[in-house]
Design a protein around this motif. Structure first.
Motif, PDB file in Angstrom:
ATOM      1  N   THR A  21       2.650   2.633  -6.855  1.00 22.26           N
ATOM      2  CA  THR A  21       3.108   1.298  -6.445  1.00 22.26           C
ATOM      3  C   THR A  21       2.837   0.238  -7.502  1.00 22.26           C
ATOM      4  O   THR A  21       3.731  -0.535  -7.868  1.00 22.26           O
ATOM      5  CB  THR A  21       2.436   0.884  -5.120  1.00 22.26           C
ATOM      6  OG1 THR A  21       2.818   1.789  -4.087  1.00 22.26           O
ATOM      7  CG2 THR A  21       2.854  -0.520  -4.728  1.00 22.26           C
ATOM      8  N   VAL A  22       1.626   0.184  -8.014  1.00 19.92           N
ATOM      9  CA  VAL A  22       1.260  -0.859  -8.979  1.00 19.92           C
ATOM     10  C   VAL A  22       2.096  -0.750 -10.248  1.00 19.92           C
ATOM     11  O   VAL A  22       2.621  -1.754 -10.750  1.00 19.92           O
ATOM     12  CB  VAL A  22      -0.245  -0.783  -9.317  1.00 19.92           C
ATOM     13  CG1 VAL A  22      -0.592  -1.769 -10.431  1.00 19.92           C
ATOM     14  CG2 VAL A  22      -1.076  -1.086  -8.074  1.00 19.92           C
ATOM     15  N   ASP A  23       2.255   0.450 -10.760  1.00 19.42           N
ATOM     16  CA  ASP A  23       3.049   0.643 -11.973  1.00 19.42           C
ATOM     17  C   ASP A  23       4.518   0.304 -11.740  1.00 19.42           C
ATOM     18  O   ASP A  23       5.165  -0.316 -12.603  1.00 19.42           O
ATOM     19  CB  ASP A  23       2.937   2.097 -12.444  1.00 19.42           C
ATOM     20  CG  ASP A  23       1.551   2.425 -12.973  1.00 19.42           C
ATOM     21  OD1 ASP A  23       0.829   1.486 -13.363  1.00 19.42           O
ATOM     22  OD2 ASP A  23       1.191   3.621 -12.978  1.00 19.42           O
TER      23      ASP A  23
ATOM     24  N   ASP B  15      -2.055  -5.253  -3.813  1.00 23.83           N
ATOM     25  CA  ASP B  15      -2.046  -3.821  -3.527  1.00 23.83           C
ATOM     26  C   ASP B  15      -3.418  -3.417  -2.982  1.00 23.83           C
ATOM     27  O   ASP B  15      -4.453  -3.762  -3.558  1.00 23.83           O
ATOM     28  CB  ASP B  15      -1.737  -3.024  -4.783  1.00 23.83           C
ATOM     29  CG  ASP B  15      -1.718  -1.538  -4.515  1.00 23.83           C
ATOM     30  OD1 ASP B  15      -0.686  -1.046  -4.040  1.00 23.83           O
ATOM     31  OD2 ASP B  15      -2.758  -0.883  -4.766  1.00 23.83           O
TER      32      ASP B  15
ATOM     33  N   GLN C 268       6.240  -4.762   2.329  1.00 22.11           N
ATOM     34  CA  GLN C 268       6.706  -4.093   1.116  1.00 22.11           C
ATOM     35  C   GLN C 268       8.004  -3.320   1.304  1.00 22.11           C
ATOM     36  O   GLN C 268       8.624  -2.917   0.321  1.00 22.11           O
ATOM     37  CB  GLN C 268       5.633  -3.118   0.631  1.00 22.11           C
ATOM     38  CG  GLN C 268       5.393  -1.959   1.599  1.00 22.11           C
ATOM     39  CD  GLN C 268       4.260  -1.054   1.169  1.00 22.11           C
ATOM     40  OE1 GLN C 268       3.592  -1.282   0.161  1.00 22.11           O
ATOM     41  NE2 GLN C 268       4.027   0.004   1.932  1.00 22.11           N
TER      42      GLN C 268
ATOM     43  N   GLN D 282      -4.808  -5.756  -7.510  1.00 20.77           N
ATOM     44  CA  GLN D 282      -5.194  -4.565  -6.765  1.00 20.77           C
ATOM     45  C   GLN D 282      -6.633  -4.684  -6.291  1.00 20.77           C
ATOM     46  O   GLN D 282      -7.533  -5.022  -7.070  1.00 20.77           O
ATOM     47  CB  GLN D 282      -5.034  -3.306  -7.624  1.00 20.77           C
ATOM     48  CG  GLN D 282      -5.223  -2.015  -6.844  1.00 20.77           C
ATOM     49  CD  GLN D 282      -4.828  -0.790  -7.651  1.00 20.77           C
ATOM     50  OE1 GLN D 282      -5.027  -0.758  -8.864  1.00 20.77           O
ATOM     51  NE2 GLN D 282      -4.284   0.228  -6.996  1.00 20.77           N
TER      52      GLN D 282
ATOM     53  N   GLN E 273       4.749  -3.538 -11.604  1.00 21.81           N
ATOM     54  CA  GLN E 273       4.526  -4.164 -12.910  1.00 21.81           C
ATOM     55  C   GLN E 273       5.702  -3.911 -13.841  1.00 21.81           C
ATOM     56  O   GLN E 273       6.110  -4.808 -14.609  1.00 21.81           O
ATOM     57  CB  GLN E 273       3.231  -3.639 -13.531  1.00 21.81           C
ATOM     58  CG  GLN E 273       2.779  -4.421 -14.756  1.00 21.81           C
ATOM     59  CD  GLN E 273       2.524  -5.886 -14.447  1.00 21.81           C
ATOM     60  OE1 GLN E 273       1.671  -6.213 -13.638  1.00 21.81           O
ATOM     61  NE2 GLN E 273       3.273  -6.776 -15.099  1.00 21.81           N
TER      62      GLN E 273
ATOM     63  N   SER F 229      -3.569   1.536  -3.604  1.00 21.07           N
ATOM     64  CA  SER F 229      -2.587   2.611  -3.471  1.00 21.07           C
ATOM     65  C   SER F 229      -2.978   3.834  -4.292  1.00 21.07           C
ATOM     66  O   SER F 229      -3.511   3.718  -5.400  1.00 21.07           O
ATOM     67  CB  SER F 229      -1.205   2.137  -3.931  1.00 21.07           C
ATOM     68  OG  SER F 229      -0.670   1.177  -3.050  1.00 21.07           O
TER      69      SER F 229
ATOM     70  N   GLU G   3       5.709   2.886  -3.107  1.00 16.76           N
ATOM     71  CA  GLU G   3       6.602   3.137  -4.237  1.00 16.76           C
ATOM     72  C   GLU G   3       8.031   3.487  -3.813  1.00 16.76           C
ATOM     73  O   GLU G   3       8.981   3.205  -4.538  1.00 16.76           O
ATOM     74  CB  GLU G   3       6.053   4.246  -5.132  1.00 16.76           C
ATOM     75  CG  GLU G   3       5.977   5.608  -4.451  1.00 16.76           C
ATOM     76  CD  GLU G   3       5.482   6.702  -5.393  1.00 16.76           C
ATOM     77  OE1 GLU G   3       5.205   6.402  -6.565  1.00 16.76           O
ATOM     78  OE2 GLU G   3       5.371   7.864  -4.951  1.00 16.76           O
TER      79      GLU G   3
ATOM     80  N   TYR H  26       0.856  -1.192   0.000  1.00 14.82           N
ATOM     81  CA  TYR H  26       0.000   0.000   0.000  1.00 14.82           C
ATOM     82  C   TYR H  26       0.890   1.240   0.000  1.00 14.82           C
ATOM     83  O   TYR H  26       1.699   1.429   0.915  1.00 14.82           O
ATOM     84  CB  TYR H  26      -0.938   0.026   1.213  1.00 14.82           C
ATOM     85  CG  TYR H  26      -1.770   1.290   1.240  1.00 14.82           C
ATOM     86  CD1 TYR H  26      -2.825   1.452   0.335  1.00 14.82           C
ATOM     87  CD2 TYR H  26      -1.466   2.326   2.106  1.00 14.82           C
ATOM     88  CE1 TYR H  26      -3.559   2.626   0.308  1.00 14.82           C
ATOM     89  CE2 TYR H  26      -2.198   3.500   2.097  1.00 14.82           C
ATOM     90  CZ  TYR H  26      -3.244   3.650   1.191  1.00 14.82           C
ATOM     91  OH  TYR H  26      -3.968   4.809   1.148  1.00 14.82           O
TER      92      TYR H  26
ATOM     93  N   ASN I 284      -6.002  -7.822   3.426  1.00 17.04           N
ATOM     94  CA  ASN I 284      -5.146  -7.794   2.241  1.00 17.04           C
ATOM     95  C   ASN I 284      -4.147  -8.942   2.266  1.00 17.04           C
ATOM     96  O   ASN I 284      -3.896  -9.591   1.245  1.00 17.04           O
ATOM     97  CB  ASN I 284      -4.420  -6.448   2.161  1.00 17.04           C
ATOM     98  CG  ASN I 284      -3.840  -6.185   0.788  1.00 17.04           C
ATOM     99  OD1 ASN I 284      -4.440  -6.531  -0.233  1.00 17.04           O
ATOM    100  ND2 ASN I 284      -2.673  -5.564   0.754  1.00 17.04           N
TER     101      ASN I 284
ATOM    102  N   ILE J  95       0.888  -9.079  -9.654  1.00 16.02           N
ATOM    103  CA  ILE J  95       0.356  -8.053  -8.775  1.00 16.02           C
ATOM    104  C   ILE J  95      -1.129  -7.873  -9.049  1.00 16.02           C
ATOM    105  O   ILE J  95      -1.562  -7.834 -10.203  1.00 16.02           O
ATOM    106  CB  ILE J  95       1.108  -6.708  -8.909  1.00 16.02           C
ATOM    107  CG1 ILE J  95       0.531  -5.693  -7.909  1.00 16.02           C
ATOM    108  CG2 ILE J  95       1.084  -6.169 -10.334  1.00 16.02           C
ATOM    109  CD1 ILE J  95       1.393  -4.471  -7.679  1.00 16.02           C
TER     110      ILE J  95
END
Length: 329
Positions: free
Chosen positions: A47-49, A40, A95, A67, A52, A43, A16, A13, A77, A65
């Protein structure tokens, strides 16, 4: 080398800033994992980008990943990440920590050799926001012993407290088969429940070997974003945590796979949690005095007399805060 399938379950969460360093320590393990599942929790940052892009860069086809559509809080989670894992062994992962190169190899080998071990937790270092190890943290409940010994943990060790850190755990996924996964986001946490189930289904051990570094920084978070906004005080959070604990304890005491002594232990823990809740919600000196009879349980929360005093006084301060908030309405 272990022949069992190994998964990593990571809860993320707004991570990044640190998550890439943790991903690197997983990818560079001396024994490669078979799968990494990252959940995730909605977020608002990149973070997700970031994750990935990392997966694509190294062609990590067995890393995924996902979300959540809305923020669930760290406990739910983590459960979701674990449930999506296909390995029989699942390493829990924050994380923002750092794994040492042989962590997976050492722990997986131990569990491969001892099929009756359901959960292994390990010692750890503390590091600062920049990843520098803090040599003498001076925190009593941080376990940094590093002599390679193994301690067996009983169900009693987890009555009302979690004596291990969840991010150091490796569990057999089978411990959650058919089990209810309680949302314990406000106090005990997902790791407490997993440790309880491990004790009920086999052996639960603590391995005195430092195999990771737990990062200390101002953004450490273990509470749902939505609940943080909704709660008006720390007192309300404590009350919510005790309510969550009581829900789980009441169900656990009715299990058919526990003996009479364990059932009594759960009953005593229910009484203690109920007493703490009453202290906070009812500004009553008699209730406060009555709670002293449970001081051995207060002491257990942090494992020291001083820690017990701190928790007891904390409940009294929450009671004052709760009364003030009620009077303000």
């Amino acid at each position: 080398m272990p022949t069992i399938k190994i998964s990593v379950a990571m809860a993320a969460y707004n991570g990044e800033r640190y998550i890439l360093k943790q991903l690197e320590t997983i990818r560079q393990q001396s024994l490669s994992v078979d799968e990494v599942i990252i959940m995730d929790d909605g977020s608002s940052d990149a973070t997700v980008d970031v994750v990935q892009t990392y997966i694509n860069k190294y062609h990590l086809d067995n890393w995924h990943i996902f979300q959540n559509e809305k923020n669930k809080g760290y406990a739910l989670n983590f459960y979701e990440a674990i449930k999506r894992c296909s390995g029989s062994l699942v390493f829990l992962c924050d994380q923002d920590d750092l794994w040492y190169p042989d962590k997976v190899k050492i722990v997986a080998s131990l569990m491969d050799a001892h099929k009756d071990i359901m959960s292994v937790s390990t010692s750890y270092d503390l590091c600062d926001a920049e990843g520098e190890i803090i040599p003498n943290p001076g925190i009593s409940h941080v376990r940094t012993k590093n002599d390679g010994t193994i301690e067996h943990l009983s169900l009693n060790d987890f009555m009302g407290t979690s004596c291990v850190r969840g991010c150091t755990m490796c569990i057999r996924k089978s411990i959650i088969d058919g089990e209810k996964l309680y949302d314990l986001k406000s106090n005990l946490g997902h790791d407490w429940l997993l440790n309880v189930y491990a004790c009920l289904k086999g052996k639960n051990v603590y391995f005195n070997r430092r195999l990771s570094a737990y990062r200390i920084h101002q953004n450490n978070s273990s509470f749902s974003v939505n609940e943080k906004k909704a709660l008006k005080s720390t007192a309300e959070k404590r009350i919510l945590g005790l309510k969550e604990e009581l829900t789980a304890l009441k169900d656990l005491k009715n299990r058919s796979d526990i003996d009479l002594k364990t059932k009594k232990d759960f009953i005593n823990e229910i009484r203690f949690a109920r007493c703490r809740k009453n202290i906070i919600q009812n500004y009553n000196i008699i209730t406060w005095i009555f709670a002293i009879r449970y001081f051995s349980k207060y002491k257990k929360v942090y494992g020291t007399f001083k820690g017990g005093i701190k928790v007891y006084i904390g409940d009294l301060l929450y009671a004052l805060e709760y009364k003030k908030n009620q009077n303000d309405h």
